[in-house]
Design a protein around this motif. Structure first.
Motif, PDB file in Angstrom:
ATOM      1  N   ARG A 163     -14.010   5.829   3.176  1.00 25.64           N
ATOM      2  CA  ARG A 163     -12.916   5.592   2.548  1.00 25.64           C
ATOM      3  C   ARG A 163     -12.658   6.618   1.239  1.00 25.64           C
ATOM      4  NH1 ARG A 163     -10.422  -0.202   0.892  1.00 25.64           N
ATOM      5  NH2 ARG A 163      -8.336   0.558   0.676  1.00 25.64           N
ATOM      6  N   GLU A 206     -10.879   3.396   6.378  1.00 23.87           N
ATOM      7  CA  GLU A 206     -11.231   2.100   5.867  1.00 23.87           C
ATOM      8  C   GLU A 206     -12.009   1.453   6.662  1.00 23.87           C
ATOM      9  OE1 GLU A 206      -7.906   0.114   4.307  1.00 23.87           O
ATOM     10  OE2 GLU A 206      -9.046  -1.752   4.144  1.00 23.87           O
ATOM     11  N   ASP A 242       0.808  -1.297  -0.025  1.00 22.72           N
ATOM     12  CA  ASP A 242      -0.010   0.039  -0.087  1.00 22.72           C
ATOM     13  C   ASP A 242       0.796   1.084   0.000  1.00 22.72           C
ATOM     14  OD1 ASP A 242      -2.755  -0.985   0.061  1.00 22.72           O
ATOM     15  OD2 ASP A 242      -2.024  -2.231   2.158  1.00 22.72           O
ATOM     16  N   SER A 282      -5.607   0.739   5.487  1.00 25.80           N
ATOM     17  CA  SER A 282      -4.409   0.265   5.160  1.00 25.80           C
ATOM     18  C   SER A 282      -3.685   1.495   4.273  1.00 25.80           C
ATOM     19  CB  SER A 282      -4.585  -0.695   3.764  1.00 25.80           C
ATOM     20  OG  SER A 282      -5.624  -0.288   3.007  1.00 25.80           O
ATOM     21  N   TYR A 342     -13.961  -6.094  -2.696  1.00 23.07           N
ATOM     22  CA  TYR A 342     -14.908  -7.123  -1.582  1.00 23.07           C
ATOM     23  C   TYR A 342     -16.126  -7.382  -2.018  1.00 23.07           C
ATOM     24  CZ  TYR A 342     -10.880  -6.364   1.581  1.00 23.07           C
ATOM     25  OH  TYR A 342      -9.714  -6.433   2.331  1.00 23.07           O
ATOM     26  N   MET A 393      -7.100  -4.288  -8.721  1.00 21.27           N
ATOM     27  CA  MET A 393      -7.537  -5.135  -7.523  1.00 21.27           C
ATOM     28  C   MET A 393      -9.032  -5.212  -7.590  1.00 21.27           C
ATOM     29  SD  MET A 393      -6.809  -4.194  -3.570  1.00 21.27           S
ATOM     30  CE  MET A 393      -5.036  -4.041  -3.583  1.00 21.27           C
ATOM     31  N   LYS A 418      -7.606   0.342  -8.004  1.00 18.65           N
ATOM     32  CA  LYS A 418      -8.476  -0.323  -7.079  1.00 18.65           C
ATOM     33  C   LYS A 418      -9.738   0.570  -6.593  1.00 18.65           C
ATOM     34  CE  LYS A 418      -6.007   0.762  -3.024  1.00 18.65           C
ATOM     35  NZ  LYS A 418      -5.040   0.276  -1.733  1.00 18.65           N
ATOM     36  N   HIS A 419     -10.761  -0.204  -6.355  1.00 21.08           N
ATOM     37  CA  HIS A 419     -11.156  -1.565  -6.321  1.00 21.08           C
ATOM     38  C   HIS A 419     -12.366  -1.935  -7.287  1.00 21.08           C
ATOM     39  CE1 HIS A 419      -9.714   0.126  -2.495  1.00 21.08           C
ATOM     40  NE2 HIS A 419      -9.087  -1.045  -2.234  1.00 21.08           N
ATOM     41  N   ASP A 479      -8.638  -8.262  -3.870  1.00 19.86           N
ATOM     42  CA  ASP A 479      -8.434  -7.374  -2.362  1.00 19.86           C
ATOM     43  C   ASP A 479      -7.991  -8.429  -1.507  1.00 19.86           C
ATOM     44  OD1 ASP A 479      -7.908  -5.599  -0.711  1.00 19.86           O
ATOM     45  OD2 ASP A 479      -9.923  -4.507  -0.918  1.00 19.86           O
ATOM     46  N   TRP A 480      -7.303  -7.926  -0.376  1.00 27.50           N
ATOM     47  CA  TRP A 480      -6.846  -8.708   0.546  1.00 27.50           C
ATOM     48  C   TRP A 480      -7.955  -9.631   1.237  1.00 27.50           C
ATOM     49  CZ3 TRP A 480      -3.656  -6.956  -2.371  1.00 27.50           C
ATOM     50  CH2 TRP A 480      -2.280  -7.187  -2.145  1.00 27.50           C
TER      51      TRP A 480
HETATM   52  C1  BGC Z   1      -7.793  -2.800   1.316  1.00 25.04           C
HETATM   53  C2  BGC Z   1      -6.729  -2.589  -0.030  1.00 25.04           C
HETATM   54  C3  BGC Z   1      -5.544  -2.809   0.188  1.00 25.04           C
HETATM   55  C4  BGC Z   1      -5.482  -4.081   1.193  1.00 25.04           C
HETATM   56  C5  BGC Z   1      -3.910  -4.376   1.588  1.00 25.04           C
HETATM   57  C6  BGC Z   1      -7.486  -4.117   2.084  1.00 25.04           C
HETATM   58  O1  BGC Z   1      -8.243  -3.945   3.224  1.00 25.04           O
HETATM   59  O2  BGC Z   1      -9.231  -2.763   0.616  1.00 25.04           O
HETATM   60  O3  BGC Z   1      -6.982  -1.188  -0.305  1.00 25.04           O
HETATM   61  O4  BGC Z   1      -4.690  -2.465  -0.718  1.00 25.04           O
HETATM   62  O5  BGC Z   1      -6.024  -4.190   2.125  1.00 25.04           O
HETATM   63  O6  BGC Z   1      -3.416  -3.805   2.680  1.00 25.04           O
END
Ligand code: BGC
Length: 837
Positions: A121, A596, A53, A362, A201, A198, A154-155, A233-234
């Motif tokens: 966000r 976030e 990030d 993040s 979610y 990316m 993203k996203h 995304d993670w």
């Molecule tokens: C976020 C992403 C971020 C990823 C890695 C996620 O929670 O939505 O934007 O790149 O985490 O930290």
């Protein structure tokens, strides 16, 4: 060799490399190895790629508590400059930050839109307007990738709010998807060839974003002919076969996840073809090739630049200060700004002393320093300034300022950390510069810790101290013979929220000076499997990556001098304002609101800040309000004050940038990137909470932001998108339009009638002939004009804004001819209209 032949040659070469790998090896490459790295492969010369990030600072491989890196002004400030050069410079600087840390891919820019002002966000995203967003993103990506570092858009897609983001379904018409939400992605692909994206979610029209064959395969990869990589995304991937077939190329993070062995099995079972897997690997190798992570043809991986500016170097200071100022926006000014060259100034507010330089989540980084408005203004005005604290602005405790702590073992700022296994064995002992750490996520331990012990000595005076902790677990925080304890648990359904908005507690204790504190927490990991699979409404499959999330999240110590009461602070502020004559009140939001993983519920400033402004304005002869927030707030006191500056979340140089702007040393040339509603609810799109079926309907269609306000879908806003006064004064002269080779061109004559050089942003909107089509921004261009001078500005309009999506045929159609080009300083201040043929 032409570019196309070169690309084909590279693809053939990459295809050969793919062919050398077994199915298992290929699949292994398609899930991260750690939180932010990928597995490499010596056999094919693939380096373990490193991702970081985020959009406004390259944090590095640690989620929390990493090395100090430059903290940039937030996205709304970058977009607020309406200037491709600024966005490009930011991209270049981020690439340098990435190179210093050997990062191949920066996880930004965030190109989701400010659909409703409640989105938590939005500070990470550029604007309510898709064209400004897409153009800013393209310039940023060009700057970054021009230096060999990959950007990640993203996203993808329709991820405009945070509430229940892992489970909610954004219901969007194909028209709104194409004309609004996909447009920034499309522009950054066509104009900057972004190398990665990316997947979000959320679901989009009932299908998880990570499984969107329609969006990922049909539109992005096929229609746009895009050869980049789409990562999840993670923890966002919800299935094995559907995501692999749906166009997702890479699952993040690792090492676990829904692909791995399960994907191998799915291939063997014929649910996913090996060709599909090969396609993903090919895109991964192409990304590596582009970002300097693939040795090939006898080449060594790209050389990393050696002489990059240090994160706190004079060069970075100058850049970060200038970029922040360029995006700051004067929204009201009776002449109180810039501040007069003589006379006392009372600087007031919690945000003056504790300026919020970044949002939460993040995108957070550990900066080398952060500057406050109090520091910045005092540096410029010396003893002309008196500083008074303001009312409380947060409801939750924050991690202690490391400067208030000293690790007893090292004597340096921060704390000592010991992690213990369930049998009491010590797993690791280290010094943390920060009072916040993450456990069980980006660390590298053989077994999960059961207990964490944090030790520090406070720099407190004898008296009341706020003491507590943040993070799930059973806490005891002891200082001498006093102690506080609490059992903190998670309540939400969102594992991300546990990382980003952990529970907290605090109490005020009477302590002796220099108290030593020992905080012990018995960690209680959440069983996401039980919690999430046990809830039928969430409809999660066993394959969902979320279930692998066992992270404990943030663990932090809370310690600070006990705050004074709001009543006492307001009384002092009034007295200071009365004595000085000129008051500058800094108000704003905090990372509690702009973060976030959570949305806002109101645009009202937190705490008693509105009352503070009103009371100060009544006491002072002149009052300037600085709003330290990235997104709209209500201003019930607007008529009582003399000037308002929106300062965004201005990064590590933020306090100095605000000071330079207040004194007029730098011009705040920003224009609002989002309309400011006049009241809660008074916006074309408002709600962020999905219904009981987890559906969030984007009923507003293509009428969000100024488009919707202009069409009368909400009462007129307090301030329009595009509004911003700067320090010049502008008269508009002749406006002429013609159809150029690349589309509509509008020439606008502007005269700077002020007595200082200034910058104007000429904005051109298109009011289409069709009644059902919203007005929209189609072009803009900035110009610097000396005092008293006139300039003719040529604005090239973007043809992608002069088409409409036709749902019946599933194709783009040009807008009907006619309509008007509207030249405006935001649609609340229209300067000219030209009828189009
Ligand atoms: C976020 C992403 C971020 C990823 C890695 C996620 O929670 O939505 O934007 O790149 O985490 O930290």
């Amino acid at each position: 060799m032409t570019d196309t032949t070169h690309a084909l040659d590279r693809t053939t070469r990459l295809g050969e490399l793919v062919g050398r790998l077994s199915l298992e090896e290929k699949v292994h490459l398609l899930t991260g190895e750690t939180a932010f790295t990928l597995p490499g492969s010596d056999r094919i010369g693939l380096a373990p790629l490193a991702f970081s990030d985020g959009p406004t600072g390259v944090r590095g491989l640690k989620f929390i508590g990493g090395d100090a890196v430059a903290l940039f002004p937030n996205a709304t400030l970058i977009a607020g400059s309406f200037d491709d050069e600024i966005a490009g410079e930011v991209g270049q600087m981020l690439a340098e930050e990435a190179q210093r840390q050997h990062i191949h891919v920066v996880l930004g820019p965030t190109v989701n839109l400010h659909r409703t002002p409640l989105g938590g966000r939005l500070f990470e995203a550029y604007s309510e307007d898709p064209y400004l967003t897409g153009r800013t993103a393209a310039a940023y990506v060009n700057g970054m990738q021009g230096r060999g570092t990959a950007a990640c858009l993203k996203h993808l897609v329709a991820n405009e709010s945070e509430t229940l983001r892992n489970f909610m379904d954004s219901r969007v018409s194909e028209t709104a998807l194409r004309e609004l939400y996909l447009l920034p992605f499309e522009m950054a692909v066509q104009d900057a060839h972004a190398w990665s994206m990316m997947a979000a979610y959320n679901d989009v029209n009932g299908v998880p974003a990570t499984e969107q064959d329609h969006v990922q395969n049909r539109i992005v990869k096929d229609e746009w002919d895009w050869d980049g990589l789409i990562m999840s995304d993670w923890f966002a991937t919800k299935s094995t076969a559907a995501s692999a077939n749906g166009g997702l190329d890479l699952v993040m993070p690792g090492p676990d996840g829904p692909w791995g062995e399960r994907l191998v099995t799915a291939v063997r079972a014929g649910e996913v073809t090996e060709e599909t897997v090969d396609g993903h690997v090919l895109r991964l190798l192409r990304l590596a090739d582009r970002a300097g992570g693939l040795a090939g043809d006898g080449q060594e991986p790209r050389q990393r630049a050696q002489d990059l500016p240090a994160v706190d170097s004079p060069r970075r200071q100058e850049q970060l200060r200038r970029i922040a100022a360029r995006g700051m926006t004067v929204v009201a000014n009776d002449g109180a700004l810039p501040l007069a060259e003589a006379g006392d100034v009372a600087l007031i507010g919690r945000h003056a002393l504790d300026t919020v330089d970044m949002g939460g989540g993040s995108a957070k980084v550990v900066p080398p320093y952060q500057s406050t408005v109090a520091e910045g203004l005092t540096a410029l005005l010396g003893n002309r300034v008196s500083v008074a604290d303001g009312v409380a602005v947060r409801t939750r405790a924050v991690p202690a300022d490391p400067a208030f702590l000293a690790d007893p073992a090292t004597g340096t700022p921060g704390m000592g950390v010991v992690l213990l296994a369930a049998d009491g064995a010590e797993l690791i002992r280290y010094h943390s510069d920060s009072s916040a750490i993450s456990i069980g996520w980006d660390d590298d331990l053989d077994q999960d810790p059961a207990t964490a012990v944090l030790t520090t000595t406070l720099a407190n005076e004898a008296g009341p101290v706020l003491l507590g902790a943040i993070g799930a677990g059973r806490w005891t925080v002891a200082a001498g013979d006093r102690e506080v304890s609490a059992e903190l648990g998670f309540h939400g359904k969102d594992p991300g929220e546990t990382m980003l908005r952990p529970p907290a507690f605090d109490e005020v204790l009477e302590l002796p000076a220099g108290a030593t504190v020992t905080a012990t927490v018995a960690l209680d990991p959440v069983d996401w499997r039980e919690l999430l699979l046990g809830d039928p409404a969430l409809d999660l499959s066993e394959e969902s990556h979320l279930l692998d999330m066992s992270a404990m999240g943030v663990t932090a110590l809370v310690a600070a001098p006990a705050p004074r009461s709001d009543d006492a602070l307001i009384a002092d502020a009034e007295a200071a304002a009365r004595a000085a004559g000129t008051a500058v009140v800094v108000v704003g939001l905090t990372e509690e609101d702009e973060t976030e993983a959570a949305d806002k519920a109101t645009l009202v400033l937190p705490g008693r800040q509105d009352e503070l402004v009103t009371r100060v304005a009544a006491a002072a002869a002149r009052t300037v309000v600085v709003v330290n927030a990235a997104t709209p707030v209500l201003m019930p006191w607007l008529d009582q004050v003399d000037a308002v500056l929106v300062a965004g979340l201005p990064g590590q140089e933020g306090g100095h940038a605000v000071a330079a702007v207040l004194t007029g040393e730098l011009e705040p040339t920003g224009r609002l990137v989002t309309s400011y509603p006049a009241a809660d609810g008074a916006a074309p799109a408002w709600d962020v909470v999905p219904d009981e079926d987890l559906v969030l309907s984007y009923d507003d269609g293509t009428f969000i932001g100024h488009r919707g306000f202009h069409a009368g879908h909400a009462p007129a806003p307090l301030f329009w998108f595009g509004h911003g006064l700067g320090y010049g004064a502008w008269e508009y002269g002749t406006v002429q339009s013609h159809e150029g080779e690349a589309g509509l061109v509008v020439d606008v004559e502007v005269t700077n009638t002020s007595d200082r050089a200034s910058r104007e942003t000429v904005q051109v909107y298109l009011d289409p002939a069709e009644d059902d089509q919203p007005i929209r921004l189609v072009g803009y261009r900035g110009v610097e004009v000396p005092a008293g001078a006139t300039a003719t500005v040529t604005v090239a309009c973007d043809e992608r804004l002069r088409r409409r999506w036709d749902e019946a045929t599933g194709t783009w159609a040009p807008l009907a001819s006619g309509g008007q080009a509207v030249v405006a300083r935001g649609l609340g201040d229209v300067r000219a209209r030209v009828s189009l043929a």
